[in-house]
Design an enzyme around this catalytic site. Structure first.
Site, PDB file in Angstrom:
ATOM      1  N   THR A 195      24.687 -28.052  -2.070  1.00  0.00           N
ATOM      2  CA  THR A 195      24.128 -27.498  -0.839  1.00  0.00           C
ATOM      3  C   THR A 195      22.655 -27.207  -1.057  1.00  0.00           C
ATOM      4  O   THR A 195      22.260 -26.702  -2.118  1.00  0.00           O
ATOM      5  CB  THR A 195      24.873 -26.231  -0.380  1.00  0.00           C
ATOM      6  OG1 THR A 195      24.247 -25.711   0.804  1.00  0.00           O
ATOM      7  CG2 THR A 195      24.888 -25.147  -1.447  1.00  0.00           C
ATOM      8  N   GLU A 196      21.831 -27.570  -0.065  1.00  0.00           N
ATOM      9  CA  GLU A 196      20.390 -27.556  -0.293  1.00  0.00           C
ATOM     10  C   GLU A 196      19.785 -26.168  -0.424  1.00  0.00           C
ATOM     11  O   GLU A 196      18.625 -26.034  -0.819  1.00  0.00           O
ATOM     12  CB  GLU A 196      19.651 -28.354   0.794  1.00  0.00           C
ATOM     13  CG  GLU A 196      19.792 -27.833   2.196  1.00  0.00           C
ATOM     14  CD  GLU A 196      20.879 -28.545   2.969  1.00  0.00           C
ATOM     15  OE1 GLU A 196      20.737 -28.725   4.173  1.00  0.00           O
ATOM     16  OE2 GLU A 196      21.901 -28.917   2.354  1.00  0.00           O
ATOM     17  N   ASN A 197      20.556 -25.114  -0.088  1.00  0.00           N
ATOM     18  CA  ASN A 197      20.006 -23.789  -0.320  1.00  0.00           C
ATOM     19  C   ASN A 197      20.164 -23.341  -1.768  1.00  0.00           C
ATOM     20  O   ASN A 197      19.740 -22.239  -2.124  1.00  0.00           O
ATOM     21  CB  ASN A 197      20.614 -22.755   0.630  1.00  0.00           C
ATOM     22  CG  ASN A 197      22.119 -22.652   0.515  1.00  0.00           C
ATOM     23  OD1 ASN A 197      22.803 -23.657   0.351  1.00  0.00           O
ATOM     24  ND2 ASN A 197      22.647 -21.442   0.619  1.00  0.00           N
TER      25      ASN A 197
END
Length: 218
Positions: free
Chosen positions: A48-50
């Site tokens: 997940t890009e966070n």
């Protein structure tokens, strides 16, 4: 088909595109259902890009950890061996080509593989997030979405909404069928048995090329 059945058909078919060992980023909404339908023996690493790698299944109700969320603010779990890191590292992974597959939803896709999935002008939007980087950085981009929106086609000759990225989509999966994006145009390679080729074309603005080896989606 009922709404939930449509979503399951799409997620189940999209899961078949993932291979053992793939690093996969899933967009918010429908794509997050895909891990529920992974074929037996297939293990993928979800990113997940966070800032997390090694996501597990969604937490059971009441067991959510407020410190563990994905980029869409949905609660997640982490598998043994998972790692967390800052956004700079996360986007270095994405931009560096280390994500094998990105599966996203869309507002519009067109016959050139252009994608619009972040804003409708005049409406408030939270921002593009990491979608622009994901569709350029991932080795393969799959759009998993409903074929139409309130009866209007979402697969167009040319996107009319602001683009997320140009020419980056490889495959489109809807409840009606599976479409490959090729230099020659959009090729229908699988169709759901509930729909005819004529019905699928009628729900699609772009002209479909019908594969001579057209198969059943199920």
């Amino acid at each position: 088909m009922e709404k939930e059945q449509i979503r399951e058909v799409i997620a189940r078919r999209a899961a078949k595109e993932l291979h053992d060992g793939d690093v996969v980023n899933l967009g918010i909404g429908l794509p997050t259902m895909i891990p529920n339908f992974l074929p037996e023996g297939i293990t993928v690493t979800l990113q997940t890009e966070n800032g997390a790698m090694g996501l597990g299944p969604s937490p059971e109700p009441g067991k959510e950890d407020k410190n563990l969320v994905n980029a869409g603010a949905g609660f997640i779990t982490l598998l043994p061996g998972a790692s967390t890191f800052d956004s700079a590292t996360s986007f270095a992974i994405i931009r560096g080509g280390h994500v094998d597959v990105s599966v996203l939803g869309a507002l519009q896709v067109d016959e050139k593989g252009n994608l619009a999935n972040w804003i409708i002008p005049g409406k408030i939007a939270p921002g593009m997030g990491g979608a622009m980087d994901l569709v350029v950085g991932a080795r393969r981009v799959i759009i998993a979405m409903e074929h139409t929106q309130k009866g209007a086609p979402k697969i167009l000759k040319e996107c009319t909404l602001p683009l997320t990225a140009a020419g980056q989509v490889n495959m489109i999966i809807t409840e009606m069928g599976v479409i490959n994006v090729t230099p020659e145009g959009l090729v229908l390679v699988e169709k759901h048995p509930e729909f005819t080729v004529e019905q699928i074309q009628a729900a699609t603005e772009a002209t479909l090329i019908i594969s001579p080896e057209l198969k059943s989606m199920i």
